[in-house]
Write a protein that holds these residues in place. Sequence first.
Motif, mmCIF file in Angstrom:
data_model
loop_
_atom_site.group_PDB
_atom_site.id
_atom_site.type_symbol
_atom_site.label_atom_id
_atom_site.label_comp_id
_atom_site.label_asym_id
_atom_site.label_seq_id
_atom_site.Cartn_x
_atom_site.Cartn_y
_atom_site.Cartn_z
ATOM 1 N N ASN A 190 0.823 -1.212 0.000
ATOM 2 C CA ASN A 190 0.000 0.000 0.000
ATOM 3 C C ASN A 190 0.859 1.264 0.000
ATOM 4 O OD1 ASN A 190 -2.264 -1.577 0.040
ATOM 5 N ND2 ASN A 190 -2.758 -1.232 2.188
ATOM 6 N N LEU A 191 1.952 1.231 0.752
ATOM 7 C CA LEU A 191 2.821 2.397 0.791
ATOM 8 C C LEU A 191 3.509 2.590 -0.560
ATOM 9 C CD1 LEU A 191 4.151 4.713 2.268
ATOM 10 C CD2 LEU A 191 5.839 3.115 3.192
ATOM 11 N N ALA A 192 3.961 1.502 -1.176
ATOM 12 C CA ALA A 192 4.627 1.597 -2.474
ATOM 13 C C ALA A 192 3.690 2.170 -3.536
ATOM 14 C CB ALA A 192 5.141 0.227 -2.902
ATOM 15 N N ALA A 193 2.415 1.760 -3.470
ATOM 16 C CA ALA A 193 1.432 2.212 -4.458
ATOM 17 C C ALA A 193 1.058 3.680 -4.268
ATOM 18 C CB ALA A 193 0.182 1.342 -4.386
ATOM 19 N N ARG A 194 1.233 4.184 -3.057
ATOM 20 C CA ARG A 194 0.795 5.556 -2.758
ATOM 21 C C ARG A 194 1.907 6.397 -2.119
ATOM 22 N NH1 ARG A 194 -5.124 5.921 -2.279
ATOM 23 N NH2 ARG A 194 -6.044 3.925 -2.858
ATOM 24 N N ARG A 195 3.122 6.099 -2.495
ATOM 25 C CA ARG A 195 4.241 6.795 -1.853
ATOM 26 C C ARG A 195 4.190 8.301 -2.106
ATOM 27 N NH1 ARG A 195 8.755 5.368 0.668
ATOM 28 N NH2 ARG A 195 8.337 3.149 0.271
ATOM 29 N N GLU A 196 3.866 8.708 -3.325
ATOM 30 C CA GLU A 196 3.796 10.138 -3.618
ATOM 31 C C GLU A 196 2.717 10.815 -2.782
ATOM 32 O OE1 GLU A 196 5.932 11.932 -5.396
ATOM 33 O OE2 GLU A 196 7.051 10.053 -5.526
ATOM 34 N N GLU A 197 1.607 10.108 -2.592
ATOM 35 C CA GLU A 197 0.552 10.653 -1.737
ATOM 36 C C GLU A 197 1.050 10.813 -0.311
ATOM 37 O OE1 GLU A 197 -3.356 8.869 -1.850
ATOM 38 O OE2 GLU A 197 -2.967 8.101 -3.875
ATOM 39 N N ALA A 198 1.761 9.809 0.164
ATOM 40 C CA ALA A 198 2.266 9.853 1.541
ATOM 41 C C ALA A 198 3.202 11.040 1.728
ATOM 42 C CB ALA A 198 2.979 8.553 1.886
ATOM 43 N N LEU A 199 4.056 11.288 0.748
ATOM 44 C CA LEU A 199 4.981 12.410 0.849
ATOM 45 C C LEU A 199 4.236 13.743 0.830
ATOM 46 C CD1 LEU A 199 7.849 11.133 -1.494
ATOM 47 C CD2 LEU A 199 7.843 11.207 1.018
ATOM 48 N N LEU A 200 3.164 13.802 0.037
ATOM 49 C CA LEU A 200 2.346 15.015 0.017
ATOM 50 C C LEU A 200 1.660 15.224 1.360
ATOM 51 C CD1 LEU A 200 0.915 17.404 -1.268
ATOM 52 C CD2 LEU A 200 -0.776 15.799 -2.221
ATOM 53 N N TYR A 201 1.096 14.157 1.915
ATOM 54 C CA TYR A 201 0.426 14.277 3.211
ATOM 55 C C TYR A 201 1.413 14.710 4.298
ATOM 56 C CZ TYR A 201 -3.251 11.574 0.857
ATOM 57 O OH TYR A 201 -4.216 11.129 -0.018
#
Length: 295
Positions: free
Chosen positions: A233-244
């Motif tokens: 899940n983190l790999a699939a949404r890493r860019e989102e995580a960095l934005l958050y």
Amino acid sequence: MKIHLVDGTYELFRNFYGPPPKKAPDGREVGATLGLVRSLLMLLTSPGVTHVAVAFDHVIESFRNKLYSGYKTGEGVDPLLMAQFPLAEEAVSALGLVVWPMVEFEADDALATAARRFQKERAVKQVVLCSPDKDLAQLVSGKRVVCWDRRREIVIDEQGVLEKFGVRPASMPDWLALVGDTADGYPGIPGWGEKSASAVLLKYKHLESIPDDPAKWRVSSISAGRALRLAENLAARREEALLYRKLATVREDVPLKEKLADLEWQGAWPRLKDVCLRFGDERIPPRIPRWRTGK
């Protein structure tokens, strides 16, 4: 000395939804504003309180809304509360306190900037962030910078952050990125709960340090199967995580003009009497222990 930095937005919300409403003689709702003034007066008359500043979200929106469309806005905030922000800023300024009304930045950013600036002053023994907002936990440093929930009379130092959130202050933006923050409007990463985020970040501290391969994780409380799902899940949404994480990270570069001496409370301005008269509460001025001269 101690520096008390107050989250005026939180205090105004708290006083809006706490005490009963009250209308001024002209019909405006002013209950939250008067409650805030009384609360600050109680703070100012407490032992050891000498230097105080109050930050407000003059508007709810900030630069973060340009980064993420789902970030919190003023939509849904009671109009009777929104209308009191300028009244609160006026009243707090008349009380003689430094007021930081934020437009491009948020109140948290002003508090963060002030905390980092004034904790470097040799005369400052402690910076007290008067707010229970978990965003501010990232600023806590040992016992020198602490968060104080005035309503529940709870002070959280660095050990307290670790006990409450399971991570150290430096990891709080990463923790919020994974878990999400409904109050600020970002969802976090699917599958990541508070316990899993705490366990992983306590080991790896920041998002970039979490191994892509879950087989390399050294977190005993998370099973191999669970680690696999979290890593995917983190790999699939890493860019989102960095934005958050960017949304959750408070800014420390707000252009505040005040120096340490400017935060020392010298008393209320005479105009506070007029403010209280207009707001329909003449019981506050007799409680003021010190008055300034001038306007």
